[in-house]
Enzyme design. Sequence first.
Site, PDB file in Angstrom:
ATOM      1  N   HIS A   1       0.687  -0.828   0.161  1.00 26.04           N
ATOM      2  CA  HIS A   1       0.443   0.147  -0.240  1.00 26.04           C
ATOM      3  C   HIS A   1       1.165   1.212   0.203  1.00 26.04           C
ATOM      4  CE1 HIS A   1      -3.580   1.558   0.982  1.00 26.04           C
ATOM      5  NE2 HIS A   1      -2.834   2.579   1.325  1.00 26.04           N
TER       6      HIS A   1
ATOM      7  N   ARG B   1       2.821   8.681  -5.772  1.00 22.26           N
ATOM      8  CA  ARG B   1       2.375   9.991  -7.078  1.00 22.26           C
ATOM      9  C   ARG B   1       2.476  10.162  -8.464  1.00 22.26           C
ATOM     10  NH1 ARG B   1      -1.340  10.655  -2.964  1.00 22.26           N
ATOM     11  NH2 ARG B   1      -0.635  11.152  -0.699  1.00 22.26           N
TER      12      ARG B   1
ATOM     13  N   ASN C   1      -4.589   6.233  -7.466  1.00 20.95           N
ATOM     14  CA  ASN C   1      -5.304   7.672  -7.348  1.00 20.95           C
ATOM     15  C   ASN C   1      -3.834   8.704  -7.687  1.00 20.95           C
ATOM     16  OD1 ASN C   1      -3.520   7.886  -4.890  1.00 20.95           O
ATOM     17  ND2 ASN C   1      -4.900   8.742  -3.480  1.00 20.95           N
TER      18      ASN C   1
ATOM     19  N   ASP D   1      -8.748   3.168  -3.997  1.00 25.34           N
ATOM     20  CA  ASP D   1      -8.045   3.886  -2.886  1.00 25.34           C
ATOM     21  C   ASP D   1      -8.317   5.226  -2.422  1.00 25.34           C
ATOM     22  OD1 ASP D   1      -6.106   3.429   0.102  1.00 25.34           O
ATOM     23  OD2 ASP D   1      -5.088   4.632  -0.791  1.00 25.34           O
TER      24      ASP D   1
ATOM     25  N   HIS E   1     -10.757  -0.067   0.381  1.00 25.87           N
ATOM     26  CA  HIS E   1     -10.526   1.190   0.630  1.00 25.87           C
ATOM     27  C   HIS E   1     -12.240   1.818   1.737  1.00 25.87           C
ATOM     28  CE1 HIS E   1      -9.453   6.097   2.174  1.00 25.87           C
ATOM     29  NE2 HIS E   1     -11.049   5.605   2.222  1.00 25.87           N
TER      30      HIS E   1
ATOM     31  N   HIS F   1      -5.866  -1.207   5.422  1.00 23.19           N
ATOM     32  CA  HIS F   1      -5.785  -0.589   6.548  1.00 23.19           C
ATOM     33  C   HIS F   1      -6.864  -0.246   7.560  1.00 23.19           C
ATOM     34  CE1 HIS F   1      -8.413   3.039   3.879  1.00 23.19           C
ATOM     35  NE2 HIS F   1      -6.838   3.397   3.413  1.00 23.19           N
TER      36      HIS F   1
ATOM     37  N   ASP G   1       0.707   2.514   3.688  1.00 22.17           N
ATOM     38  CA  ASP G   1      -0.165   3.511   3.001  1.00 22.17           C
ATOM     39  C   ASP G   1       0.492   4.644   3.223  1.00 22.17           C
ATOM     40  OD1 ASP G   1      -2.054   5.703   1.965  1.00 22.17           O
ATOM     41  OD2 ASP G   1      -3.271   4.931   4.028  1.00 22.17           O
TER      42      ASP G   1
HETATM   43  O1  DOR Z   1      -4.217   9.688   4.582  1.00 17.39           O
HETATM   44  C1  DOR Z   1      -4.563   9.017   3.523  1.00 17.39           C
HETATM   45  N1  DOR Z   1      -3.756   9.561   2.054  1.00 17.39           N
HETATM   46  N2  DOR Z   1      -5.767   8.225   3.274  1.00 17.39           N
HETATM   47  C2  DOR Z   1      -5.641   7.387   1.694  1.00 17.39           C
HETATM   48  O2  DOR Z   1      -6.899   6.551   1.779  1.00 17.39           O
HETATM   49  C3  DOR Z   1      -4.999   8.409   0.926  1.00 17.39           C
HETATM   50  C4  DOR Z   1      -3.841   9.133   0.902  1.00 17.39           C
HETATM   51  C5  DOR Z   1      -3.330   9.470   0.576  1.00 17.39           C
HETATM   52  O3  DOR Z   1      -3.908   9.445  -0.414  1.00 17.39           O
HETATM   53  O4  DOR Z   1      -2.808  10.949   0.543  1.00 17.39           O
END
Ligand code: DOR
Length: 440
Positions: free
Chosen positions: A69, A73, A103, A161, A188, A241, A314
Amino acid sequence: MERVLLKGGHIVDPFNGWDGPGDILIEDGTIREVKIHARGDSLEGIRLEGCEVYDLRGLHVLPGLVDMHVHLREPGFEYKETIRTGTRAAVKGGITSVCCMPNTSPVNDNDTVTRYILQKAILEGSCDVYPIGAITKGQEGEELAEMGLMYEAGCVAFSDDGRPVMNSLLMRRALEYSKRFGKPVISHAEDINLSAGGLMNEGTLSLRLGLRGIPAESEVIMIKRDIELAALTGGRLHIAHVSTEGGVKAIREAKRAGIQVTAETCPHYFLLTEESVEGYNTNAKVNPPLRTERDLMAIREALADGTIDVIASDHAPHHRDEKNCEFELAAPGISGLETLLPLSLQLFHQGVLSLSEIVKKLATNPSEILSLRKGTLGIGAQADITIVDINLEQTIKAEAFLSKGKNTPFDGWTVNGAVVETFFRGRPLFGGLRDRLTRT
Ligand code: DOR
């Protein structure tokens, strides 16, 4: 031929049932021989031409970690992190396989984006990268993405997510389709109508701080829904998470009932509570939010009894301007690649998990859930190896992170356990074992 001999380190590989001193011979990036001393085996007497020999006595030798996870970016948010900087941070943290969430911008919801990520990783990455494709187009929750094409291009799981799939029919279809590829759907779990723009855990603290709260039920309800859908479809569900006691209970019951569900948590959910938000600390703003002591204890129990299979970072790097602002405006997320292992080792030092159990959750299990054939030191495996001094004291310094994201609530923490060196495909990346090297 390139040869590397790792001698005398304490090998921990739950996949093969190894937990003791031994020797590993690597040839051209692949593990050729493993000898465990307790079995009366050793590579002590072996004479090899042109071999780098490392004396690892006193250190632990783990399979390269698999972080399932991670937010790399790229494409689209290169100011937060890139594949180059994110994978560099990963290997610094002992992670040699990184699964990256979709994402990005554009969203990884089609095979072109998947291929772009994989090519970039080959050109600029420091370790293996496994993309996770979106469940829905644009992560909008309205139409299924091209899961089959993304699978063929190399996606190892599907997830929206950062956002939940609120439409139950779409989630059902995703679980049905992904069955064909043997890949899990990663949930998620958040009912966004219930979390309603909340900023932290809902409770007396959120009241006192005057911050809108996210109730635990926002997570619990969606975990329960997705478990029901996994039961209905026979699909493979992985819950990302997990932060709540209620979520843990639901997963435990589902596993007992034989439903195909696995689960993950992150270091911040077993080490921190909502108290960290005090002072409007934006580095403690994360989604799902940090919860209560009771939740934290439930997460630890679930790690110990196997309800939670995986510890992932994460890793959610953000630009400093996205954290140096009002709590309400701050982006949620914690930069976690470089602290995943040392923070997880606290569970060993505190007597919650054995080392072998920690390696299971950081390497063996994520690899198995995603069918990566990684996370092991077995003969024939790619020589991705993490060398750790489990007692070495270190102070976490966010400014020293290789990740662009310096956003961590653990800055300044002193912990026991540090990565000394990471081998990727048989090559040491940092020179951390220079003092222990001889050449034959
Ligand atoms: O805190 C988080 N940041 N939770 C998520 O599910 C996405 C992540 C992000 O992409 O910044």
